[in-house]
Enzyme design. Structure first.
Site, PDB file in Angstrom:
ATOM      1  N   LYS A 156       0.829  -1.216   0.000  1.00 29.56           N
ATOM      2  CA  LYS A 156       0.000   0.000   0.000  1.00 29.56           C
ATOM      3  C   LYS A 156       0.864   1.267   0.000  1.00 29.56           C
ATOM      4  CE  LYS A 156      -2.357  -1.117   3.822  1.00 29.56           C
ATOM      5  NZ  LYS A 156      -1.909  -2.493   4.155  1.00 29.56           N
TER       6      LYS A 156
ATOM      7  N   ARG B 159     -10.069   0.463   8.233  1.00 25.38           N
ATOM      8  CA  ARG B 159      -9.690  -0.929   8.454  1.00 25.38           C
ATOM      9  C   ARG B 159     -10.798  -1.689   9.179  1.00 25.38           C
ATOM     10  NH1 ARG B 159      -3.490   0.169   8.889  1.00 25.38           N
ATOM     11  NH2 ARG B 159      -2.579  -1.809   8.291  1.00 25.38           N
TER      12      ARG B 159
ATOM     13  N   ARG C 156      11.112  -7.033   5.636  1.00 24.88           N
ATOM     14  CA  ARG C 156      11.050  -5.571   5.511  1.00 24.88           C
ATOM     15  C   ARG C 156      11.998  -4.899   6.498  1.00 24.88           C
ATOM     16  NH1 ARG C 156       5.285  -2.644   5.413  1.00 24.88           N
ATOM     17  NH2 ARG C 156       5.146  -3.269   7.591  1.00 24.88           N
TER      18      ARG C 156
ATOM     19  N   ARG D 267      10.726  -3.025  11.908  1.00 20.09           N
ATOM     20  CA  ARG D 267       9.603  -2.535  12.706  1.00 20.09           C
ATOM     21  C   ARG D 267       9.269  -3.582  13.760  1.00 20.09           C
ATOM     22  NH1 ARG D 267       4.677  -0.473   8.909  1.00 20.09           N
ATOM     23  NH2 ARG D 267       3.509  -1.551  10.497  1.00 20.09           N
TER      24      ARG D 267
ATOM     25  N   ARG E 115      -1.341  -9.863  12.930  1.00 16.04           N
ATOM     26  CA  ARG E 115      -1.832  -8.812  12.031  1.00 16.04           C
ATOM     27  C   ARG E 115      -2.631  -9.409  10.871  1.00 16.04           C
ATOM     28  NH1 ARG E 115       3.426  -5.903  10.578  1.00 16.04           N
ATOM     29  NH2 ARG E 115       2.155  -4.388   9.458  1.00 16.04           N
TER      30      ARG E 115
HETATM   31  P1  AMP Z   1       0.449  -0.015   9.198  1.00 12.27           P
HETATM   32  O1  AMP Z   1       1.713   0.789   9.135  1.00 12.27           O
HETATM   33  O2  AMP Z   1      -0.594   0.469   8.237  1.00 12.27           O
HETATM   34  O3  AMP Z   1       0.704  -1.492   9.074  1.00 12.27           O
HETATM   35  O4  AMP Z   1      -0.165   0.213  10.663  1.00 12.27           O
HETATM   36  C1  AMP Z   1       0.579  -0.066  11.835  1.00 12.27           C
HETATM   37  C2  AMP Z   1      -0.351  -0.252  13.020  1.00 12.27           C
HETATM   38  O5  AMP Z   1      -1.070   0.949  13.289  1.00 12.27           O
HETATM   39  C3  AMP Z   1      -1.449  -1.303  12.855  1.00 12.27           C
HETATM   40  O6  AMP Z   1      -0.986  -2.602  13.102  1.00 12.27           O
HETATM   41  C4  AMP Z   1      -2.462  -0.836  13.900  1.00 12.27           C
HETATM   42  O7  AMP Z   1      -2.047  -1.154  15.224  1.00 12.27           O
HETATM   43  C5  AMP Z   1      -2.392   0.667  13.748  1.00 12.27           C
HETATM   44  N1  AMP Z   1      -3.350   1.128  12.711  1.00 12.27           N
HETATM   45  C6  AMP Z   1      -3.061   1.628  11.480  1.00 12.27           C
HETATM   46  N2  AMP Z   1      -4.181   1.953  10.803  1.00 12.27           N
HETATM   47  C7  AMP Z   1      -5.216   1.636  11.619  1.00 12.27           C
HETATM   48  C8  AMP Z   1      -6.629   1.708  11.486  1.00 12.27           C
HETATM   49  N3  AMP Z   1      -7.216   2.192  10.375  1.00 12.27           N
HETATM   50  N4  AMP Z   1      -7.393   1.273  12.518  1.00 12.27           N
HETATM   51  C9  AMP Z   1      -6.825   0.822  13.653  1.00 12.27           C
HETATM   52  N5  AMP Z   1      -5.509   0.702  13.844  1.00 12.27           N
HETATM   53  C10 AMP Z   1      -4.699   1.111  12.829  1.00 12.27           C
END
Ligand code: AMP
Length: 206
Positions: free
Chosen positions: A13, A85, A120, A149, A160
């Site tokens: 993404k 999400r 990653r 990360r 996840r």
């Molecule tokens: P990402 O970098 O998009 O993988 O997001 C990292 C983390 O941020 C996720 O694993 C969630 O803990 C939190 N997060 C990101 N976007 C959302 C969302 N739309 N709703 C809830 N938690 C989120």
């Protein structure tokens, strides 16, 4: 044009968003980046969720993303990455009268997801993302200096993916019913995925 970038963790993404930013010059709003920034604040309530691979509560992310989307630079359009999400979050956008014109759904096999996330790494100086499993590191990049990360560790990755299937995947149906869903095969290498996205967007705009 308001675009949502959708897909499981590790689908690409962020990488595809970077291409769209170049193409449209819309702001790229990544919910994960907003959460990571929030997690740096003392006594924040989001870090614990993130580190376990769980979603932060809807109310928290809706407030953060909602206020970001009301900034003037989002007036012409935006690329929203990692939000919504959950169905609750999708309904929030509708209730706030923030229309979504296109949802780019990157479809990636589970094996590839695990491979991408576990490999990653980020250069902490530049923020540039690399992948030890799927690409050669460019010359001058020191493998030892790259960082992982905390939520890209194997046990968290599994969580996840589980969360994605249970809470996030239902959002696909929500947007299918609203006729804004563009399914893209996210398995090939990035250049090819970007090509498919470009082609699909061109058809929509014609
Ligand atoms: P990402 O970098 O998009 O993988 O997001 C990292 C983390 O941020 C996720 O694993 C969630 O803990 C939190 N997060 C990101 N976007 C959302 C969302 N739309 N709703 C809830 N938690 C989120």
């Amino acid at each position: 044009m308001n675009i949502v970038m959708f897909g499981p963790p590790g689908a690409g993404k962020g990488s595809v968003s970077a291409f769209l930013v170049g193409e449209f010059s819309y702001p790229h709003i990544a919910a994960g980046d907003i959460i990571r920034e929030e997690a740096r604040k003392p006594q924040n309530k989001v870090r614990a969720y993130m580190e376990k691979g769980e979603l932060v509560p809807d109310a928290v992310i809706m407030q953060l993303v909602g206020s970001r989307l009301r900034q003037p630079d989002c007036g012409e359009g935006f690329i929203l990455d990692g939000f919504p999400r959950t169905i609750v979050q999708a309904e929030f956008l509708e209730r706030q009268r923030i229309p979504i014109d296109i949802v780019i759904n990157l479809e990636v096999d589970e094996d590839a997801i695990v491979d991408r996330l576990s490999g990653r790494r980020m250069d902490p100086k530049t923020g540039q993302i690399y992948n030890l499993n799927t690409m050669e590191l460019p010359e001058g990049v020191d493998r030892e200096k790259l960082v992982q990360r905390p939520d890209d560790k194997p046990e968290v990755i599994r969580k996840r993916i589980e969360v994605y299937k249970k809470q996030t995947a239902p959002v696909i149906e929500y947007y299918r019913e609203r006729n804004v869903l563009l399914n893209i095969d996210g398995n090939p290498e990035l250049g090819q995925v970007v090509g498919s996205v470009r082609e699909a967007l061109q058809k929509v705009r014609e």
